[in-house]
Scaffold this active site. Structure first.
Site, mmCIF file in Angstrom:
data_model
loop_
_atom_site.group_PDB
_atom_site.id
_atom_site.type_symbol
_atom_site.label_atom_id
_atom_site.label_comp_id
_atom_site.label_asym_id
_atom_site.label_seq_id
_atom_site.Cartn_x
_atom_site.Cartn_y
_atom_site.Cartn_z
ATOM 1 C CB CYS A 193 -1.202 0.263 1.583
ATOM 2 S SG CYS A 193 -1.687 -1.219 1.610
ATOM 3 N N GLY B 139 -0.205 0.799 -4.756
ATOM 4 C CA GLY B 139 -1.903 -0.138 -4.542
ATOM 5 C C GLY B 139 -2.586 0.198 -6.100
ATOM 6 C CG ASN C 132 2.896 0.285 3.831
ATOM 7 O OD1 ASN C 132 4.254 0.672 3.294
ATOM 8 N ND2 ASN C 132 1.904 -0.900 2.832
ATOM 9 N N GLY C 133 1.433 -1.994 5.379
ATOM 10 C CA GLY C 133 1.484 -3.769 6.151
ATOM 11 C C GLY C 133 0.878 -4.434 6.544
ATOM 12 C CE1 TYR D 212 7.951 -5.132 -10.486
ATOM 13 C CE2 TYR D 212 7.454 -6.251 -8.471
ATOM 14 C CZ TYR D 212 6.862 -5.687 -9.111
ATOM 15 O OH TYR D 212 5.609 -5.708 -9.962
#
Ligand code: SF4
Length: 483
Positions: A16, A42, A121-122, A262
């Site tokens: 995210c 996302g 986020n996570g 990435y």
């Protein structure tokens, strides 16, 4: 909602993206721009919450891309205020790949001392246990997201103000979290004690910004100030500036090394280094570790490009665009028929025949997950007349799932979990296949001495199987750790 493309099946999915600003007029515009720059993290949905004194809290949550939802003046007028936060989502917990609007963040809670919104986020590795416990004690969940636990834990906290409650809530959470949150006047940012997921601080005029990545600071013209440190909590207001403290037990950081390979954009800065430069250096290391005689080095676009440039530079083998990406195909393609769907990767990538015919090709890609795309690309190259195809992969074999906010297939679906490198080469039908070593990856990421096996400098669990945070919920579901 944008459709998933067949090509996406064979990549780990970004988690995210989170973004927030305080002390700027028309905060929603800045948040929308920031989220647009973080769209690669996302694509399923996005949301914005803002506050202003006259209109209170306002929010908008939409399925799909930021550019399709948060660019109209009409919508942005409904989001007044000089403080706001936002979130772009690919679901990593809850309903994977089937985001419902109720799961779209930021989440909002009304407390006795005022409202608060949070974007996460996570992934919380003890979310199932927390959720069970909270429901037993009367909490009514609105979503299937693990992030909602944080709001319920805040509701149960006895803290005197919202930052105190958030701190207490996050002390009960295990796992990877970078969080941005807001009250009526304060923007807050927190990183988990290991700093698995990124979060950076920026300055814009008299105001401040928090973002998953520096590329989103650039788009709004904010100056990159610093990273939020692992285990740090910042509380920011236009009046008092940035106040920082460290509410968690200090631990050695374990930043996600896959962000370097990435997830993050190449124009972002991570741990003081350009992501582009780290990826180029991965190619250099790969060329030293796994040289091969060939005529041309080609990237699998776009994520393999910097490593291919590094490989070419180090090996002296010319670089060329042997595969061209269809820029306008992406995930917004109209619903494909079965016949088109079966064309798979050809919809997105096309071989540059004139360049590769008769040549020995080194193809550089960022990772191999299931291996399905790798095989199709190899077939395309051979069909177009390549004499040999050698794959060089800019990450070690992905043999373990991630439980820290990245969507990975189940372990048995990961090609590297069930095959050796030789078996993979045979299965994929390529002339040679080599992955960068973990040490080589660490060297490329700025640790000249390689991986410190006694105390690794990064999280690399998806390669090594060594999980720095116990995946409690998954163990309860029967997941077996590496012995
Ligand atoms: S397991 Fe892999 S993808 Fe997940 S946080 Fe660790 S390094 Fe990143």
């Amino acid at each position: 909602m944008p459709l998933a493309h067949p090509f996406d099946d064979d990549k780990l999915k970004e988690e995210c993206g989170i973004f927030g600003v305080v002390g700027v007029a028309d905060a929603a515009n800045f948040v929308a721009l920031g989220l647009h720059a973080l769209q690669h993290r996302g694509q399923e949905a996005g949301g914005i919450v803002v506050h202003d004194a006259e209109h209170g809290f306002n929010s908008a949550r939409r399925m799909g891309y930021v550019r399709d939802n948060f660019t109209s003046a009409e919508l942005l007028q409904t989001l007044p205020g000089n403080i706001g936060i936002g979130h772009v989502r690919y679901s990593t917990a809850g309903n994977k790949g089937q985001t419902a609007i109720r799961d779209v963040q930021p989440f909002f809670g009304e407390f006795s001392m005022g409202g608060a919104a949070i974007a996460h986020n996570g992934n919380l590795t003890n979310a199932a246990a927390l959720r069970r416990d909270l429901i037993d004690r009367g909490a009514i969940f609105q979503s299937s997201s693990d992030s909602e636990c944080i709001i319920h834990l805040m509701a149960r906290s006895m803290g005197r103000n919202i930052p105190d409650r958030m701190e207490e809530a996050l002390r009960k959470a295990e796992g990877a979290f970078s969080v941005v949150a807001m009250t009526r006047t304060k923007l807050m940012g927190v990183r988990d004690p290991l700093g698995v997921r990124p979060l950076v601080l920026g300055k814009i005029g008299d105001g401040w910004a928090l973002s998953s990545e520096t590329c989103a600071l650039d788009i709004i013209g904010a100056e990159f100030v610093r990273e939020i440190e692992p285990g740090e909590m910042v509380v920011i207001s236009a009046k008092d500036g940035v106040q920082s403290h460290f509410p968690f037990r200090r631990q050695e950081p374990r930043f996600c090394i896959f962000e370097q390979v990435y997830f993050s954009r190449p124009d972002s800065i991570l741990s003081g280094r350009s992501v582009y430069e780290t990826r180029r250096q991965i190619g250099v290391e790969l060329a030293r570790e796994a040289p091969v005689e060939a005529d041309l080095v080609c990237p699998v676009p776009d994520s393999g490009t910097p490593a291919a440039i590094g490989f070419s530079h180090e090996s002296g083998i010319p670089y060329g665009m042997g595969i061209i990406r269809n820029q306008y195909m992406g995930r917004t393609f109209i619903e494909p028929t079965d016949a088109i769907r079966n064309m798979g990767v050809r919809l997105k990538l096309n071989v540059n025949r004139a360049l590769i015919a008769g040549k020995r090709i080194i193809l550089v890609d960022d990772s191999v997950v299931r291996g399905t795309t790798t095989r199709k690309i190899k077939d395309m190259l051979l069909d177009a007349g390549a004499a040999e195809v050698h794959f060089r992969i800019a990450s070690p074999p992905t043999a373990w799932p991630c439980f820290y906010g990245v969507d990975t297939p189940q372990r048995e679906k990961l090609i590297a979990a069930t095959m050796t490198e030789d078996e993979m080469r045979e299965h994929l039908g390529v002339d040679s296949l080599r992955f960068i070593s973990l040490d080589g990856l660490y060297r490329a990421a700025g640790h000249a001495e390689g991986r410190n096996n006694a105390c690794p400098q990064f999280c690399d669990a998806c390669f090594s199987g060594e999980y720095p945070i116990k995946p409690t919920d998954m163990i309860a579901k029967g997941f077996e750790l590496k012995s």
